[in-house]
Design an enzyme around this catalytic site. Structure first.
Site, short mmCIF file in Angstrom:
data_model
loop_
_atom_site.label_atom_id
_atom_site.label_comp_id
_atom_site.label_asym_id
_atom_site.label_seq_id
_atom_site.Cartn_x
_atom_site.Cartn_y
_atom_site.Cartn_z
N SER A 165 0.87 -1.19 0.00
CA SER A 165 0.00 0.00 0.00
C SER A 165 0.89 1.23 0.00
CB SER A 165 -0.84 -0.02 1.28
OG SER A 165 -1.47 1.21 1.52
N TYR A 174 -1.61 -0.74 10.79
CA TYR A 174 -1.77 -1.08 9.37
C TYR A 174 -0.48 -0.74 8.60
CZ TYR A 174 -3.80 -1.22 4.65
OH TYR A 174 -4.06 -1.52 3.33
P1 NDP Z 1 -11.75 -5.78 0.36
O1 NDP Z 1 -12.19 -5.62 1.76
O2 NDP Z 1 -12.73 -5.54 -0.73
O3 NDP Z 1 -11.09 -7.22 0.13
C1 NDP Z 1 -10.35 -7.88 1.13
C2 NDP Z 1 -10.26 -9.34 0.78
O4 NDP Z 1 -9.42 -10.00 1.75
C3 NDP Z 1 -11.61 -10.04 0.79
O5 NDP Z 1 -11.73 -10.83 -0.37
C4 NDP Z 1 -11.55 -10.93 2.02
O6 NDP Z 1 -12.26 -12.15 1.79
C5 NDP Z 1 -10.06 -11.21 2.11
N1 NDP Z 1 -9.67 -11.65 3.44
C6 NDP Z 1 -9.73 -10.97 4.60
N2 NDP Z 1 -9.33 -11.75 5.62
C7 NDP Z 1 -9.00 -12.95 5.08
C8 NDP Z 1 -8.52 -14.18 5.61
N3 NDP Z 1 -8.29 -14.34 6.92
N4 NDP Z 1 -8.30 -15.21 4.75
C9 NDP Z 1 -8.53 -15.08 3.43
N5 NDP Z 1 -8.98 -13.94 2.88
C10 NDP Z 1 -9.22 -12.90 3.69
O7 NDP Z 1 -10.51 -4.77 0.21
P2 NDP Z 1 -9.43 -4.51 -0.95
O8 NDP Z 1 -9.77 -5.22 -2.20
O9 NDP Z 1 -9.21 -3.06 -0.96
O10 NDP Z 1 -8.14 -5.18 -0.29
C11 NDP Z 1 -7.22 -5.98 -0.96
C12 NDP Z 1 -5.82 -5.61 -0.51
O11 NDP Z 1 -5.51 -4.29 -0.98
C13 NDP Z 1 -5.60 -5.59 0.99
O12 NDP Z 1 -4.35 -6.22 1.28
C14 NDP Z 1 -5.54 -4.10 1.32
O13 NDP Z 1 -4.78 -3.86 2.48
C15 NDP Z 1 -4.88 -3.57 0.06
N6 NDP Z 1 -5.01 -2.15 -0.22
C16 NDP Z 1 -6.25 -1.58 -0.37
C17 NDP Z 1 -6.37 -0.24 -0.61
C18 NDP Z 1 -7.70 0.44 -0.72
O14 NDP Z 1 -7.76 1.68 -0.68
N7 NDP Z 1 -8.81 -0.29 -0.87
C19 NDP Z 1 -5.18 0.62 -0.77
C20 NDP Z 1 -3.94 -0.08 -0.64
C21 NDP Z 1 -3.87 -1.40 -0.37
P3 NDP Z 1 -13.15 -12.93 2.87
O15 NDP Z 1 -13.66 -11.92 3.85
O16 NDP Z 1 -14.24 -13.55 2.02
O17 NDP Z 1 -12.24 -13.96 3.47
#
Ligand code: NDP
Length: 249
Positions: free
Chosen positions: A142, A155
């Site tokens: 990020s 974070y």
């Molecule tokens: P979302 O919340 O839309 O997606 C997060 C995903 O992580 C979900 O599919 C969730 O699936 C999965 N997840 C969470 N916990 C677990 C677990 N224990 N095991 C398996 N899967 C898990 O957010 P984003 O798409 O934004 O996030 C994706 C990545 O991008 C993250 O690493 C985030 O930190 C990073 N990021 C996001 C930014 C933003 O502004 N959105 C900016 C910079 C980085 P489920 O709950 O079904 O398990």
């Protein structure tokens, strides 16, 4: 036929946001996508959508913080497709709060998923890539893995760990095993990430950012993954710092 046809990717956090968008994009390019997350109902819906477009997808129930769940998921995908050519370590969460609120359960969950999750999946997939003498690992860090922001302390710590791990991994497996490593560092992306914030004031503050700028979409990140995957084998896009044009910090 693209050069990606017949390849397999494992994408963690594929049930929403960046992961779901990347699953769609890679499947369109002919890659079989192993879609991992805990919410398999979401993954089943996405699989139906991808298959209706002529793509190939495998649903994998996986909690990245649980080693046996990760090992079982990786074994299932390898059994189905024979290999894993691309690993996208993307699962993550961001339940923000000030340190003096002592939401230590949330700190631990971030460490378990954002850091240990990346290590668990990498440990399970890397041996297959080493045997194949090729592979490409993407890690979602990020802007918070490059700079520190007050209120995002834990974070930021987890995402700095992802950035550091990515660079070290790149040095260790590039020449020795012909494996590329790409660390993706996005600014604000319109996803469900803020839903995890339990402090209403912090959540509102983050939601208000949407009034200041046009956020990136998951699709914008998916495009960069596809671009890096398609680069010639001697090119490793080691870091991708991708920002909304209007994000002035
Ligand atoms: P979302 O919340 O839309 O997606 C997060 C995903 O992580 C979900 O599919 C969730 O699936 C999965 N997840 C969470 N916990 C677990 C677990 N224990 N095991 C398996 N899967 C898990 O957010 P984003 O798409 O934004 O996030 C994706 C990545 O991008 C993250 O690493 C985030 O930190 C990073 N990021 C996001 C930014 C933003 O502004 N959105 C900016 C910079 C980085 P489920 O709950 O079904 O398990």
């Amino acid at each position: 036929m693209s050069n990606l046809e017949g390849k397999t990717a494992l994408i963690t956090g594929a049930s929403s946001g960046i992961g779901a968008a990347t699953a769609r994009k890679l499947a369109e390019a002919g890659i079989t996508v192993g879609m991992a997350a805990r919410r398999t109902d979401r993954l089943e819906t996405l699989k139906t959508e991808i298959e209706a477009q002529g793509g190939k997808a495998v649903v994998i129930k996986m909690d990245v913080s649980d080693v046996s769940s990760v090992e079982a998921g990786v074994a299932k995908l390898v059994k189905t497709t024979g290999s894993i050519d691309i690993l996208f370590n993307n699962a993550g969460l961001m339940p923000l709060s000030d340190i003096d609120q002592f939401k230590t359960d949330e700190w631990r969950r971030m460490v378990d998923v954002n850091i240990n999750g990346v290590l668990n999946t990498t440990a399970a997939v890397l041996p297959h890539m080493i045997t194949a003498k090729s592979g490409h690992i993407f890690n979602t860090s990020s802007i918070a893995g490059r700079k520190v922001f007050s209120g995002l302390t834990v974070y930021c710590a987890t995402k700095h760990a992802v950035t550091a791990f990515s660079d070290g991994l790149r040095m260790e497996v590039g020449k020795k095993h012909n494996i590329r490593v790409t660390c993706i560092q996005p600014g604000a992306v319109a996803t469900e990430l803020y839903d995890q914030i339990s402090d209403p004031a912090v959540k509102a503050q983050m939601e208000n950012l949407r009034n200041d700028m046009t956020f990136l979409e998951g699709d914008d990140i998916a495009n960069t993954v596809l671009y890096a995957v398609q680069a010639p084998g001697h090119v490793d896009l080691a870091e991708i710092f991708i920002m909304p044009t209007e994000q002035g910090w």
